[in-house]
Enzyme design. Structure first.
Site, PDB file in Angstrom:
ATOM      1  N   GLN A 256     -38.791 -78.808-110.804  1.00 42.15           N
ATOM      2  CA  GLN A 256     -38.842 -79.660-109.621  1.00 42.15           C
ATOM      3  C   GLN A 256     -39.925 -80.720-109.749  1.00 42.15           C
ATOM      4  OE1 GLN A 256     -38.601 -75.677-107.059  1.00 42.15           O
ATOM      5  NE2 GLN A 256     -38.842 -77.433-105.728  1.00 42.15           N
TER       6      GLN A 256
ATOM      7  N   ARG B  96     -50.651 -74.570 -95.579  1.00 41.79           N
ATOM      8  CA  ARG B  96     -49.507 -74.765 -94.683  1.00 41.79           C
ATOM      9  C   ARG B  96     -49.373 -73.592 -93.718  1.00 41.79           C
ATOM     10  NH1 ARG B  96     -44.897 -78.059 -94.076  1.00 41.79           N
ATOM     11  NH2 ARG B  96     -45.654 -79.403 -95.744  1.00 41.79           N
TER      12      ARG B  96
ATOM     13  N   GLU C  66     -36.167 -76.959 -95.450  1.00 39.59           N
ATOM     14  CA  GLU C  66     -36.932 -75.745 -95.190  1.00 39.59           C
ATOM     15  C   GLU C  66     -36.890 -75.231 -93.749  1.00 39.59           C
ATOM     16  OE1 GLU C  66     -40.738 -75.716 -97.984  1.00 39.59           O
ATOM     17  OE2 GLU C  66     -40.396 -77.698 -97.110  1.00 39.59           O
TER      18      GLU C  66
END
Length: 785
Positions: A212, A325, A734
């Site tokens: 990625q 996060r 997500e």
């Protein structure tokens, strides 16, 4: 399954009809088996194969390595260890703590120690068995509890605080305190970790990596080989799934392949088997958390303190941004005036845990949702009402000071109530439970608020390179990586809309670090926003160049009045808006422009505006916008076996002006499935020596078509929003993962119906059949006493 698409008109604009939007750029290729992945590409002459020997110990000292017999095996070209690395033996991209190959110490079961390169896979596998390594086993640290006791951390703890938490606790009418845990999760991408490296001239190497983050692979491979990044080209056509598991994990396997290629001067391919991939690679971070919550008798939370303890594994990998996060999503969709959050990155002797869809937010949100569930049970109030009461309202800010401009939780919960006829659903579940002694139903509800952007501001940049050919077709390169989420489709739509061409005229090229350099990973649900906007920028540059020429060309060809401002590019044609019938094909105009030496290519760039964050102060604006939504699940639980089904699921998800509703719906479906799999059946287990004992799909259960809800309604809220991403849309990769947690709470609710919800169930995460049966027995014993 029922689908409800919101048809409400947006302000001043007409939504694009769904049937006019292409559903999937790669759909036909995937359906016919024509899509190419790394191992499907033609093999270059002289291809060799690498096999990796890994550590059998979670923690051990390397005493000696004897590879002489392996090196003498027919067909073997090289046996490589740390001593063979010409550059830096380091692949830690965020914190430099991870060697490519260890020199003195192994830190997890499955850590690569040596690499065999041979003419055939069979020769490499045979030689691997002949390598003799002497270890001195050391005591491993495997759990968060052990790491905390040993003060074993990957980095210092982080956190933030708002208000006066201690005083708020002292003034709260009720205070609850306890622990909440969530587990690991295997990525189960269909294409396992793999890489192919091909040598060129003058030390050049091209790496075809299942990554990625092509730029990161390029950087680290050059670092390991002692080369410059100009010498390394990374090319990625598409990935067979990733879910975060190829954001940084791919670096190890790509660099090992590049090393083998560099040493042998031959093309080399390395790919892991399914069992190797599951046993050797990192997972979603398990979290063990301690909370304290103070609230009033209405259920309003006044103070919340949470300590996140993340099992990071042996090396830092992406643990720090993941716990960041988690911290930034600790309150989910709720305004909490007094709040303290601490997060610790625990170092253990497991494979380095890594990115996974949601990137720490699911763990943080599961904690606060568990607390709200405790509050609702303590006060004997409806869980939906408790969530509505605490939801963000206009004018409120997050604990880190970012204004919540459009707090949509309350209206979306209202919408959910109407969609599922909540009052009737409650009665229906109660009536079912009254007549079924061994099978019970429960309802779980979960609203979400998910921030979109990388939490490291510098990563929020995208790039694109566009060529318009003289036949009117278009080549688009961009900084994203296609991995099944159809970022290519959305970027192609963005470019086509600006250039006024149909999608069949656009080809999306492979991601290549020589065409789009210095790119960010395709992660954080930002791929379409960043790179789609970069493609729009590039396309607009070309249009700006062509408009003046087009006005002159049309005036000359048709003898009409034209101005550059009125030139329209639409449906593969070009015309003046006042003379729509006097038009020319884009191919004709492009060829004429080329003849006049007008540049038909452009590089586009985009950076998300307004992002900043100071971790020392715990304040800033880390996100471009928030995605809101809510989900409700009805679970039916067999109390004797612990198995469950889903009679009904309702998801209300905010997509804003969806660029591609069909693609977005697919993301919502898949994310929900993966989310409830994490909460209910996917359990990664290790033995006391740190060995993964669930390294196959026979021992690790994932949801299948049998787990489909009987009735599944998905409503995509496509109202225009003041804050949004590409072409007025909101990211969708997500956020819907979080809805899966509603299934966990529905199962818990079903178990609690045994005692008419007077006793709270102790349901261990994940809610496997064993966990469910154990919770049922505990509740029954508690009721008897």
């Amino acid at each position: 399954m029922a689908t409800v698409m919101n048809k409400k008109k947006t302000r001043g604009k007409t939504p694009v009809k769904q049937e006019s939007i292409p559903t999937h750029l790669s759909g036909t290729l995937h359906a016919t088996g024509a899509s190419r992945f790394i191992s499907d590409e033609p093999k270059p002459d002289g291809m060799c194969y690498a096999r990796v020997l890994t550590s059998p110990y979670a923690h051990a000292e390397i005493v000696s390595i004897d590879a002489l017999d392996a090196a003498r095996t027919p067909g073997v070209l090289a046996v490589l260890t740390a001593a063979d690395i010409p550059g830096a033996n380091q692949i830690g991209s965020k914190i430099p703590d991870e060697p490519l190959l260890p020199t003195r110490e192994v830190c997890y079961c499955g850590q690569p120690v040596a690499v065999v390169v041979a003419e055939t896979p069979q020769a490499a596998a045979s030689a691997r068995k002949k390598i003799r390594i002497e270890y001195r086993e050391l005591e491993p640290v495997l759990t968060v509890e052990q790491a905390l006791a040993a003060k074993s951390f990957l980095a210092p703890e982080i956190g933030l605080e708002r208000g006066n938490v201690d005083r708020a606790f002292a003034q709260a009418e009720i205070v609850l305190e306890g622990t909440v845990s969530s587990g690991a999760q295997e990525h189960v991408y269909w294409e396992t970790q793999r890489s192919r490296a091909v040598p060129g001239e003058d030390q050049e190497i091209t790496i075809y990596s299942a990554t990625q983050a092509p730029t990161e692979v390029q950087e680290l491979a050059a670092h390991v080989l002692g080369l410059r990044r100009k010498d390394i080209t990374v090319d990625v056509r598409r990935l067979g799934g990733a879910f975060g598991g190829k954001e940084s994990l791919a670096n190890l396997w790509a660099c090992l392949t590049a090393l083998a290629c560099f040493k042998t001067k031959r093309p080399v391919e390395l790919q892991l088997s399914r069992a190797e991939d599951m046993a050797w690679t990192g997972k979603r971070h398990p979290f063990e958390n301690h909370y304290k919550a103070g609230f009033d008798r209405n259920g309003k939370i006044l103070a919340y303190s949470i300590e996140f303890n993340a099992n990071g594994g042996a090396y830092a990998d992406l643990t720090m941004p993941i716990i960041q996060r988690a911290v930034l999503h600790a309150e989910n969709a709720y305004y909490i005036p007094h709040m303290r959050v601490v997060a610790r990155p625990c170092r253990t002797n497991l494979p380095p845990n890594t990115a996974f869809r949601g990137f720490g937010a699911p763990q943080g949100i599961f904690a606060i949702e568990s607390v709200l569930d405790h509050v609702a049970h303590k006060l004997e109030k409806d869980p939906l009402e408790i969530r509505r009461l605490n939801a963000y309202r206009k004018g409120q800010q997050t604990p880190y000071g970012q204004p919540v401009i459009e707090p949509n939780t309350v209206p979306l919960l209202r919408r959910l109530e109407k969609t599922c006829d909540y009052a009737s659903l409650l009665r229906e579940v109660d009536e079912f439970n009254e007549t079924h002694p061994y099978v019970k139903r429960g309802i779980g509800i979960l609203p979400i608020k998910f921030g979109i952007s990388f939490t490291a501001p510098f990563l929020n940049q995208g790039s694109s390179l566009i060529h318009v050919y003289t036949d009117g077709s278009v080549s688009v390169s961009h900084g994203g990586v296609e991995m099944g989420q159809e970022v290519n489709t959305k970027v192609a739509q963005a470019a086509a809309s600006e250039l006024g061409v149909t999608l069949d005229r656009v080809r999306i090229e492979t991601h290549n670090t020589k065409r789009t350099a210095n790119t960010s990973p395709t992660a954080a649900s930002t791929g379409a926003d960043l790179n789609g906007n970069a493609a729009r920028d590039a396309a607009r540059q070309i249009i700006v160049r062509l408009r003046p020429f087009a006005s002159v060309y049309l005036k000359s060809k048709f003898d009409i009045s034209c101005t550059a401002q009125r030139i329209v590019f639409s449906n593969n044609f070009v015309f003046d808006s006042r003379h729509p019938d006097q038009r020319v094909p884009l191919s004709e105009l492009a060829h004429a422009a080329w003849m006049k030496r007008i540049d038909l290519a452009a590089h586009g760039f985009y950076k998300t505006p307004g992002l900043k964050f100071d971790w020392k102060k715990g304040k800033g604006t880390p996100f471009a916008y928030f995605v809101f939504g809510c989900g409700l699940a009805v679970a039916e639980v067999d109390l004797l076996t612990g198995y469950f089904t889903l009679p009904k699921v309702y998801l209300i998800h905010e997509t804003a002006r969806s660029v591609n509703p069909a693609v977005d719906r697919g993301q919502i479906e898949g994310a929900f499935f993966q989310g409830f799999g994490w909460c209910t059946m996917e359990e990664v287990l290790h033995d006391g020596k740190g060995r993964n004992i669930t390294p196959s799909l026979t021992t690790y259960k994932i949801p299948t078509i049998r787990e489909l809800p009987d009735e599944w309604q998905i409503e995509m809220v496509q109202d225009e929003r003041r804050q949004a991403g590409l072409m007025g849309s909101k990211a969708v990769g997500e956020p819907p993962f979080l809805y899966g947690q509603a299934v966990f709470f529905a199962i818990k609710h079903a178990i609690e119906s045994l005692d008419n919800h007077h006793t709270e169930a102790e349901l261990r995460f994940p809610a496997t059949p064993e966990s469910i049966v154990t919770a049922v027995e505990k509740l029954r014993r508690s009721v008897k006493h």
